[in-house]
Design a protein around this motif. Structure first.
Motif, PDB file in Angstrom:
ATOM      1  N   GLY A  18       0.788  -1.242   0.000  1.00  0.00           N
ATOM      2  CA  GLY A  18       0.000   0.000   0.000  1.00  0.00           C
ATOM      3  C   GLY A  18       0.816   1.285   0.000  1.00  0.00           C
ATOM      4  N   ARG A  19       2.120   1.199  -0.220  1.00  0.00           N
ATOM      5  CA  ARG A  19       2.923   2.441  -0.238  1.00  0.00           C
ATOM      6  C   ARG A  19       3.003   3.006  -1.656  1.00  0.00           C
ATOM      7  N   PHE A  20       1.903   2.929  -2.382  1.00  0.00           N
ATOM      8  CA  PHE A  20       1.920   3.360  -3.791  1.00  0.00           C
ATOM      9  C   PHE A  20       2.413   4.786  -3.945  1.00  0.00           C
ATOM     10  N   SER A  21       1.798   5.686  -3.169  1.00  0.00           N
ATOM     11  CA  SER A  21       2.097   7.111  -3.363  1.00  0.00           C
ATOM     12  C   SER A  21       3.577   7.385  -3.199  1.00  0.00           C
ATOM     13  N   GLU A  22       4.175   6.841  -2.142  1.00  0.00           N
ATOM     14  CA  GLU A  22       5.585   7.120  -1.889  1.00  0.00           C
ATOM     15  C   GLU A  22       6.440   6.624  -3.051  1.00  0.00           C
ATOM     16  N   VAL A  23       6.197   5.367  -3.424  1.00  0.00           N
ATOM     17  CA  VAL A  23       7.048   4.753  -4.444  1.00  0.00           C
ATOM     18  C   VAL A  23       6.859   5.441  -5.798  1.00  0.00           C
ATOM     19  N   TYR A  24       5.610   5.704  -6.168  1.00  0.00           N
ATOM     20  CA  TYR A  24       5.400   6.307  -7.484  1.00  0.00           C
ATOM     21  C   TYR A  24       5.860   7.759  -7.516  1.00  0.00           C
ATOM     22  N   LEU A  25       5.749   8.454  -6.393  1.00  0.00           N
ATOM     23  CA  LEU A  25       6.295   9.819  -6.347  1.00  0.00           C
ATOM     24  C   LEU A  25       7.802   9.792  -6.563  1.00  0.00           C
TER      25      LEU A  25
END
Lengths: 405, 262
Positions: free
Chosen positions: A370-377
């Motif tokens: 669920g760490r999508f935002s961090e990784v994709y940023l």
């Protein structure tokens, strides 16, 4: 009348147009009243987004996913014992970049101007903050040092020897093969299978190789399309229109799935090579159309004047027409390179583990669910840095080759 | 003279002087796109050291005609011999002729991405295989001759039209051509720049250069030309000395043309 009668030697200087910041804001943002209204509304919207982003990134975001997987992001599952080869490669790239910078700026009196020094300072700070283990941060600072140090060497060498620039350019070509050797091994080095070429390294490698190959191919196709010889012309048009009619992802799937079906087992080319071939063939078709636009922008009189001087047709094209055509379409060409760089993310879909691919496998790890935002940023930031660097250098090249004032 | 056809006149002059460097015989050209018959049997002989001015209304084919001399335009019938070499479709042959024939264009056609000096040294280096230093020395001499030595490091875009056209003349001269073709060299210039270009051409003529000029400059034609030729509707209508041509034109078409420009 006095200004009319004054001799041309002392023409009046332009009037000073200084403005206080407060006045500037008042004049540009709040006059007339409805502009003021728009300013306030937009400022509120921007402020809201900025505020939510900042609170999210400082309270909710768990950025530890980046430093804990940084090696995966950078080089994927490349064998740890062989990391030194990549450091050597990075060192060579930095050395050569420094030499090139110095050679290009050989006529600049002060190599390290104030802005450059600020830039170097920023680079050092970024290296020190980059989320890798401390010794590696120091190594990165060392890399910056290599660039800066060798720029001075390059400037000195460039001043002494006018051929130095050509020497550096050919070394870049040589470095290309050295890079493949260092990454892939063989010849005294332990071979590393291309399945283990991953992460940002694979992204940059495929992009650079594709760009380097698709450029000459695109130019040849553009020339072919304008050739008076029907065979060249027909083949070029057929190729360009065929490739432009197919989505890139289809080409990549064909490369990964279809080619192995047609070729016997022993002859199957490497997966990375198939991906590069797909990207190259695709970009070359688009590049060809960009270059053709440039060729059409060169007036016919240019080629006529060159032929009238006795230059043969190949020389007319190489010395007169192509330089002007390419100059006219630098922004379009670099735009094509930037989109090629971004298109490398499609390789994740066909199973190559480049930056996006490795990010997806990091996200699949239950620890980082669920760490999508961090990784994709983080991915977005890296892509932005590379693409911005490309577009900045394109503007610099444009300025450099502009001879009309 | 009046009863003679223009073509026989050129034959005559070819007989009197053995050093004919351009011999065009019965040249016909149709445009490929619309089959328009633009040259309808034009013959002209130019001797070594001669200055021939070609005049005529626009659309008369005069530019097309002189552009056939260095194969920038092809033609379908007739023969053209330049300095003893007959123009054919053989590429080597064309390159050999282009080396000996310099051309100056209405729109200058300088190479904008090269400096003035590079414009002038390009062909000597790549075609005549001269050493760079040698080519530059010759180029500097020529630039001095046309009066723009101090602009050598600038780019064409930084020069005025007159200066650009003088660079174009220097660029053509750098190949040490035997013949110079001028295709309306002053038509694209501001009036105050026409003179500097004409002066350059005048001094070139004085040095004995063989020149064919398409131009509307009557003063230049009167003063410099050995012969004036009038073309109309793809035909060579009249061929005479400038004095005869301007004072006592024989052909009706010439009278009509002169009444419009004088």
């Amino acid at each position: 009348m006095t200004s009319l009668s004054s001799p041309p030697g002392d023409l009046a200087p332009p009037p000073e147009m200084r403005d206080t910041p407060l006045n500037w804001i008042k004049n540009n943002l709040f006059t007339p009243w409805y502009n003021g209204l728009i300013t306030v509304v937009i400022a509120l919207i921007l402020g809201y987004f900025f505020y939510t982003f900042l609170t999210w990134s400082f309270t909710e975001a768990k950025w530890d996913v980046i430093p804990r997987n940084i090696q995966l992001f950078n080089v994927g599952r490349y064998p740890r014992s062989q990391y030194w080869r990549l450091w050597v490669l990075l060192g060579l790239i930095c050395t050569l970049s420094g030499l090139s910078w110095g050679a290009i700026a050989r006529n600049v009196a002060k190599l390290y101007s104030r802005n450059i020094l600020i830039g170097i300072g920023c680079a050092v700070v970024v290296c020190l903050l980059f989320p890798v283990p401390l010794p590696n941060r120091l190594l990165l600072v060392g890399m910056t040092g290599l660039v800066v140090g060798f720029s001075w060497v390059g400037q000195q060498a460039g001043r002494k020897n006018p051929k130095f620039g050509i020497w550096v350019s050919s070394t870049w070509l040589l470095l290309f093969f050295i890079a493949l050797w260092l990454i892939g091994g063989g010849l005294f080095l332990r071979p590393v299978s291309s399945n283990e070429w991953q992460g940002l390294m694979l992204t940059v490698l495929t992009a650079v190789v594709s760009i380097v190959i698709c450029f000459p191919l695109g130019v040849l196709l553009a020339l072919g399309r304008r050739s008076p010889l029907p065979i060249f012309k027909g083949l070029s048009i057929a190729y360009i229109e065929l490739v432009r009619g197919v989505p890139l992802i289809t080409l990549l799937f064909m490369g990964q799935v279809m080619i192995p079906l047609f070729l016997p087992d022993g002859m199957r080319p490497d997966r990375v090579i198939r991906a590069i071939v797909g990207l190259t063939l695709f970009s070359a078709a688009y590049l060809a159309e960009n270059v053709r636009g440039g060729l059409q922008a060169v007036p016919r009189g240019q080629a006529e004047a060159a032929s009238a001087l006795g230059l043969s047709t190949p020389l007319v094209v190489i010395l007169i027409v192509l330089p002007q055509a390419l100059k006219a379409v630098i922004p379009a060409i670099v735009g094509q390179f930037i989109s090629l760089f971004q298109d490398t993310t499609l390789l994740a879909i066909v199973g190559l583990v480049e930056l996006l691919g490795i990010s997806n496998s990091v996200l699949a790890n239950p620890q980082f669910l669920g760490r999508f935002s961090e990784v994709y940023l983080y991915n977005g930031l890296l892509f932005w840095v590379f693409c911005y660097a490309m577009s900045a250098s394109s503007r610099w090249v444009e300025k450099k080759v502009n001879t009309e004032h | 003279m009046t009863s003679q056809q223009p073509s026989t006149m050129s034959d005559q002059s070819a007989n009197t002087s053995p050093e004919a460097v351009i011999v065009a015989k019965d040249v016909h050209k149709w445009y490929a796109s619309n089959k328009f018959h633009v040259l309808r049997g034009v013959s002209l002989t130019v001797n070594k050291g001669e200055v021939v001015v070609v005049m005529g209304p626009s659309g008369s084919g005069k530019s097309t005609f002189i552009r056939t001399f260095n194969a920038l335009e092809d033609y379908q019938k007739g023969t053209i011999t330049i300095d003893g070499i007959e123009l054919s479709h053989d590429l080597k042959n064309i390159d050999a002729i282009r080396r000996e024939v310099g051309m100056v264009f209405q729109q200058f056609n300088l190479f904008p991405h090269l400096s003035v000096l590079q414009n002038v040294t390009l062909a000597p280096i790549w075609v005549r295989r001269k050493k760079k230093a040698e080519a530059e020395a010759i180029a500097m001499q020529l630039l001095e001759k046309v009066g723009i030595l101090e602009q050598a490091k600038k780019f064409p875009g930084q020069l005025s039209g007159g200066q650009q056209q003088r660079v174009a003349i220097a660029r053509a001269l750098a190949m040490q051509p035997k013949i110079m073709l001028f295709d309306e060299p002053t038509s694209a210039l501001d009036p105050e720049m026409v003179r500097e270009v004409l002066d350059t051409m005048r001094s070139l003529a004085k040095e004995g250069m063989t020149m064919v000029c398409v131009t509307h400059e009557v003063g230049f034609a009167r003063e410099v030309a050995d012969r004036v030729v009038l073309m109309a509707d793809g035909l060579l209508v009249e061929e005479a000395t400038p004095k005869e041509f301007f004072n006592n034109p024989q052909h009706e078409r010439s009278k009509q043309f002169l009444s419009q420009i004088l």
